[in-house]
Design a protein around this motif. Sequence first.
Motif, PDB file in Angstrom:
ATOM      1  N   ALA A 122       0.952  -1.135  -0.181  1.00 15.40           N
ATOM      2  CA  ALA A 122       0.018   0.143  -0.053  1.00 15.40           C
ATOM      3  C   ALA A 122       0.777   1.106  -0.080  1.00 15.40           C
ATOM      4  CB  ALA A 122      -1.102   0.082   1.200  1.00 15.40           C
ATOM      5  N   PHE A 123       0.466   2.101  -0.818  1.00 16.79           N
ATOM      6  CA  PHE A 123       1.264   3.732  -0.893  1.00 16.79           C
ATOM      7  C   PHE A 123       0.222   4.678  -0.389  1.00 16.79           C
ATOM      8  CE2 PHE A 123       2.969   0.305  -3.568  1.00 16.79           C
ATOM      9  CZ  PHE A 123       4.220   0.349  -3.554  1.00 16.79           C
ATOM     10  N   HIS A 124       0.270   5.229   0.481  1.00 14.58           N
ATOM     11  CA  HIS A 124      -0.593   6.657   1.011  1.00 14.58           C
ATOM     12  C   HIS A 124       0.248   7.751   0.390  1.00 14.58           C
ATOM     13  CE1 HIS A 124      -2.781   3.665   3.686  1.00 14.58           C
ATOM     14  NE2 HIS A 124      -3.407   4.506   3.506  1.00 14.58           N
ATOM     15  N   PHE A 125      -0.495   8.658  -0.328  1.00 12.06           N
ATOM     16  CA  PHE A 125       0.119   9.828  -0.904  1.00 12.06           C
ATOM     17  C   PHE A 125       0.059  10.857   0.073  1.00 12.06           C
ATOM     18  CE2 PHE A 125       0.356   8.787  -5.803  1.00 12.06           C
ATOM     19  CZ  PHE A 125       0.845   7.580  -5.590  1.00 12.06           C
ATOM     20  N   ASP A 126       0.597  10.868   1.185  1.00 12.23           N
ATOM     21  CA  ASP A 126       0.610  11.823   2.428  1.00 12.23           C
ATOM     22  C   ASP A 126       1.381  12.863   1.985  1.00 12.23           C
ATOM     23  OD1 ASP A 126      -1.194  10.111   4.067  1.00 12.23           O
ATOM     24  OD2 ASP A 126       0.354   8.922   4.537  1.00 12.23           O
ATOM     25  N   GLY A 127       0.754  14.090   2.185  1.00  9.89           N
ATOM     26  CA  GLY A 127       1.342  15.402   2.259  1.00  9.89           C
ATOM     27  C   GLY A 127       2.705  15.658   1.084  1.00  9.89           C
ATOM     28  N   GLU A 131       6.428  13.080  -4.743  1.00 12.86           N
ATOM     29  CA  GLU A 131       6.606  14.194  -5.850  1.00 12.86           C
ATOM     30  C   GLU A 131       5.975  13.430  -7.283  1.00 12.86           C
ATOM     31  OE1 GLU A 131      10.454  15.123  -6.138  1.00 12.86           O
ATOM     32  OE2 GLU A 131      10.492  16.255  -4.428  1.00 12.86           O
ATOM     33  N   TYR A 132       5.470  14.340  -8.177  1.00 13.61           N
ATOM     34  CA  TYR A 132       4.758  13.990  -9.387  1.00 13.61           C
ATOM     35  C   TYR A 132       5.659  13.340 -10.364  1.00 13.61           C
ATOM     36  CZ  TYR A 132       2.383  14.566 -13.883  1.00 13.61           C
ATOM     37  OH  TYR A 132       1.502  14.331 -15.090  1.00 13.61           O
ATOM     38  N   ASP A 133       6.709  13.714 -10.532  1.00 13.05           N
ATOM     39  CA  ASP A 133       7.891  12.866 -11.298  1.00 13.05           C
ATOM     40  C   ASP A 133       8.133  11.539 -10.663  1.00 13.05           C
ATOM     41  OD1 ASP A 133       7.682  15.233 -12.903  1.00 13.05           O
ATOM     42  OD2 ASP A 133       9.760  15.812 -12.015  1.00 13.05           O
ATOM     43  N   SER A 134       7.710  11.523  -9.517  1.00 15.32           N
ATOM     44  CA  SER A 134       8.141  10.159  -9.013  1.00 15.32           C
ATOM     45  C   SER A 134       7.232   9.220  -9.165  1.00 15.32           C
ATOM     46  CB  SER A 134       8.377  10.146  -7.409  1.00 15.32           C
ATOM     47  OG  SER A 134       9.813  10.731  -7.005  1.00 15.32           O
ATOM     48  N   PHE A 135       6.174   9.877  -9.187  1.00  9.52           N
ATOM     49  CA  PHE A 135       4.801   9.155  -9.469  1.00  9.52           C
ATOM     50  C   PHE A 135       4.554   8.671 -10.908  1.00  9.52           C
ATOM     51  CE2 PHE A 135       0.068   9.470 -11.345  1.00  9.52           C
ATOM     52  CZ  PHE A 135      -0.445   8.262 -10.479  1.00  9.52           C
ATOM     53  N   LEU A 139       4.339   4.804 -12.284  1.00 10.87           N
ATOM     54  CA  LEU A 139       3.400   4.302 -13.387  1.00 10.87           C
ATOM     55  C   LEU A 139       4.234   3.568 -14.518  1.00 10.87           C
ATOM     56  CD1 LEU A 139       0.856   7.252 -13.708  1.00 10.87           C
ATOM     57  CD2 LEU A 139       0.477   5.026 -12.557  1.00 10.87           C
ATOM     58  N   LEU A 140       4.955   4.210 -15.111  1.00 13.27           N
ATOM     59  CA  LEU A 140       5.721   3.786 -16.129  1.00 13.27           C
ATOM     60  C   LEU A 140       6.359   2.231 -15.918  1.00 13.27           C
ATOM     61  CD1 LEU A 140       7.535   6.776 -17.584  1.00 13.27           C
ATOM     62  CD2 LEU A 140       5.670   5.431 -18.676  1.00 13.27           C
ATOM     63  N   GLU A 141       7.089   2.291 -14.748  1.00 11.04           N
ATOM     64  CA  GLU A 141       7.884   0.905 -14.287  1.00 11.04           C
ATOM     65  C   GLU A 141       6.605   0.167 -14.138  1.00 11.04           C
ATOM     66  OE1 GLU A 141      11.281  -1.462 -13.484  1.00 11.04           O
ATOM     67  OE2 GLU A 141      11.036   0.670 -14.323  1.00 11.04           O
ATOM     68  N   GLY A 142       5.658   0.451 -13.106  1.00 13.60           N
ATOM     69  CA  GLY A 142       4.606  -0.485 -12.631  1.00 13.60           C
ATOM     70  C   GLY A 142       3.887  -1.155 -13.706  1.00 13.60           C
ATOM     71  N   THR A 143       3.989  -0.495 -14.943  1.00 17.56           N
ATOM     72  CA  THR A 143       3.019  -0.894 -15.965  1.00 17.56           C
ATOM     73  C   THR A 143       3.658  -1.550 -17.055  1.00 17.56           C
ATOM     74  OG1 THR A 143       2.963   1.127 -16.953  1.00 17.56           O
ATOM     75  CG2 THR A 143       1.097   0.611 -15.678  1.00 17.56           C
ATOM     76  N   LEU A 144       4.964  -1.839 -16.815  1.00 14.43           N
ATOM     77  CA  LEU A 144       5.788  -2.689 -17.786  1.00 14.43           C
ATOM     78  C   LEU A 144       5.749  -4.112 -17.584  1.00 14.43           C
ATOM     79  CD1 LEU A 144       9.161  -0.640 -17.925  1.00 14.43           C
ATOM     80  CD2 LEU A 144       7.584  -1.139 -19.893  1.00 14.43           C
ATOM     81  N   ARG A 145       5.644  -4.488 -16.191  1.00 12.73           N
ATOM     82  CA  ARG A 145       5.668  -5.853 -15.789  1.00 12.73           C
ATOM     83  C   ARG A 145       4.134  -6.639 -15.936  1.00 12.73           C
ATOM     84  NH1 ARG A 145       9.171  -3.213 -11.944  1.00 12.73           N
ATOM     85  NH2 ARG A 145       7.350  -2.969 -10.373  1.00 12.73           N
ATOM     86  N   LEU A 238       7.911   0.306  -5.584  1.00  8.89           N
ATOM     87  CA  LEU A 238       7.877   0.818  -6.787  1.00  8.89           C
ATOM     88  C   LEU A 238       8.929   2.047  -6.899  1.00  8.89           C
ATOM     89  CD1 LEU A 238       4.151   1.191  -7.523  1.00  8.89           C
ATOM     90  CD2 LEU A 238       5.479  -0.123  -8.963  1.00  8.89           C
ATOM     91  N   PRO A 239       9.639   2.111  -7.739  1.00 15.48           N
ATOM     92  CA  PRO A 239      10.643   3.359  -7.749  1.00 15.48           C
ATOM     93  C   PRO A 239      10.189   4.678  -7.468  1.00 15.48           C
ATOM     94  CG  PRO A 239      10.038   2.696  -9.897  1.00 15.48           C
ATOM     95  CD  PRO A 239       9.510   1.504  -9.134  1.00 15.48           C
ATOM     96  N   GLY A 240      10.561   5.543  -6.470  1.00 21.08           N
ATOM     97  CA  GLY A 240      10.280   6.671  -6.305  1.00 21.08           C
ATOM     98  C   GLY A 240       8.961   6.811  -5.143  1.00 21.08           C
ATOM     99  N   LEU A 241       8.507   5.632  -4.700  1.00 17.44           N
ATOM    100  CA  LEU A 241       7.370   5.763  -3.928  1.00 17.44           C
ATOM    101  C   LEU A 241       8.040   5.125  -2.328  1.00 17.44           C
ATOM    102  CD1 LEU A 241       4.247   5.063  -6.009  1.00 17.44           C
ATOM    103  CD2 LEU A 241       5.399   7.218  -5.633  1.00 17.44           C
ATOM    104  N   ALA A 242       9.214   4.731  -2.225  1.00 22.30           N
ATOM    105  CA  ALA A 242       9.371   4.471  -1.061  1.00 22.30           C
ATOM    106  C   ALA A 242       9.059   4.971   0.189  1.00 22.30           C
ATOM    107  CB  ALA A 242      11.083   3.879  -1.150  1.00 22.30           C
TER     108      ALA A 242
END
Length: 328
Positions: A122-127, A131-135, A139-145, A238-242
Amino acid sequence: SMPSGVSPADVDYAKLIDHLWPAGGPTPPKLLGAEEARLLRRDSLEAMNSLDFQQPINCCNVTALAYAFSVVLRPKVVTVNDIFHVARLPASFVTHDGMTLAETFNAAVSVAATLGSVFVEAFHFDGDLVEYDSFKTALLEGTLRLDDVLVANFSVRIARQEGHGGGHFALISHVEPDGSGTDDLIVTISEVHPIKYGRTWTCSSRHLFEAMLDKDGDAKRARGLIRIGRSATAQRGLPGLARVQKSVCYCDPVLDPMLGQWLARFVAPLPPDLFQMVLNLGGVTAAALALTGLAIDAAGGCVSPDDIMRALGLDYSTMLRHVSTAEE
C-alpha cells in the motif's frame, strides 16, 4: 547469479524459461521490450473485461481487489464473494461508509494469505512525501511488468475533472505519453463500475496524481495505491514511492517466517471491524489488540475495547473526554 565457472553462454535459456514460467503462466517480464510488455499487460487486463466485474452497490473496493487478484493469478478467477468471505468483511462495513485505502489493504492481505503466491503493498500519498515526477516513474515502471497490478484509490471528481464524484477504486491498466507537448502521461483506467463509467476510460497522470492526494473524508488521510504482485517474480516496491510505502504484508515470503507468524497473531484471525479506534479510546483499543494477539492461542477469542471498559468499570464519559496517558 551464476554458479562458479558457469558463464551466461552455458545456460539453456529455453529450458530455464519453461521451468520458471510453465505453459499457461505469465510471460517472463524480463525478456520483453518495454513497449511489448506494456501492450501485453493492457491486453491482459482488457481480456478480463469479459468476466463479471460490475461492482455491487458501494463495493468498488472489494470489486477492484477481485479484479486485481484475478489478473495476477490468471487463469484463476477471484470473485467479489471470495473477497467478502475470505476477509470476513461485514456487508455494512463495506457498503455504509466505504472502506479506506488502509482497510482495503488489510482485506487484500487477508486474501493474499489464503491464496498464497501473492503479496500486497500500500502507498499512501501523504503530504509532501511523494512528488509528481516520482509518481510518473512509478506508473511507467509499474505498468511494464506482467506479474503485478496497480489498484488506484482516487477522487472521481478530480481524476475525471467533473463537478461531482467521491472516492473510488479501479485498476490502472496502461500508460503512454500524452503526445500534446506536455510532460504528462495518458493513463487508462480499467473500471469496476462499467455501467456508470464504461469498461475503460482515460485521464492525465497529473489529474490522477492530484486525485490520489485528495484526503479520504473518513480517514482524513490521502488516498493512493495498492499493488498486488506474484511473490516468486515481482519486484518489491515501486521506484520513487519508498517514502509513502509504510505497509507490511505479513504473508509476504520475503519476510522472516517467524516474524510473519508473529505479525499474523495481530491481524489474521481478527474481525476487520473490531479494532477501529473510537475517538480518545486509542489506549484502550491498543491494549485490547495486544491482549488479543498474545492470548489468541489460549483463549481462542478476541478481547474488544468494550470488554476492557466493562471489566474495569471505566466511565465512558470520562474516557471519551481525553486521551489516556501511558500510565492509565
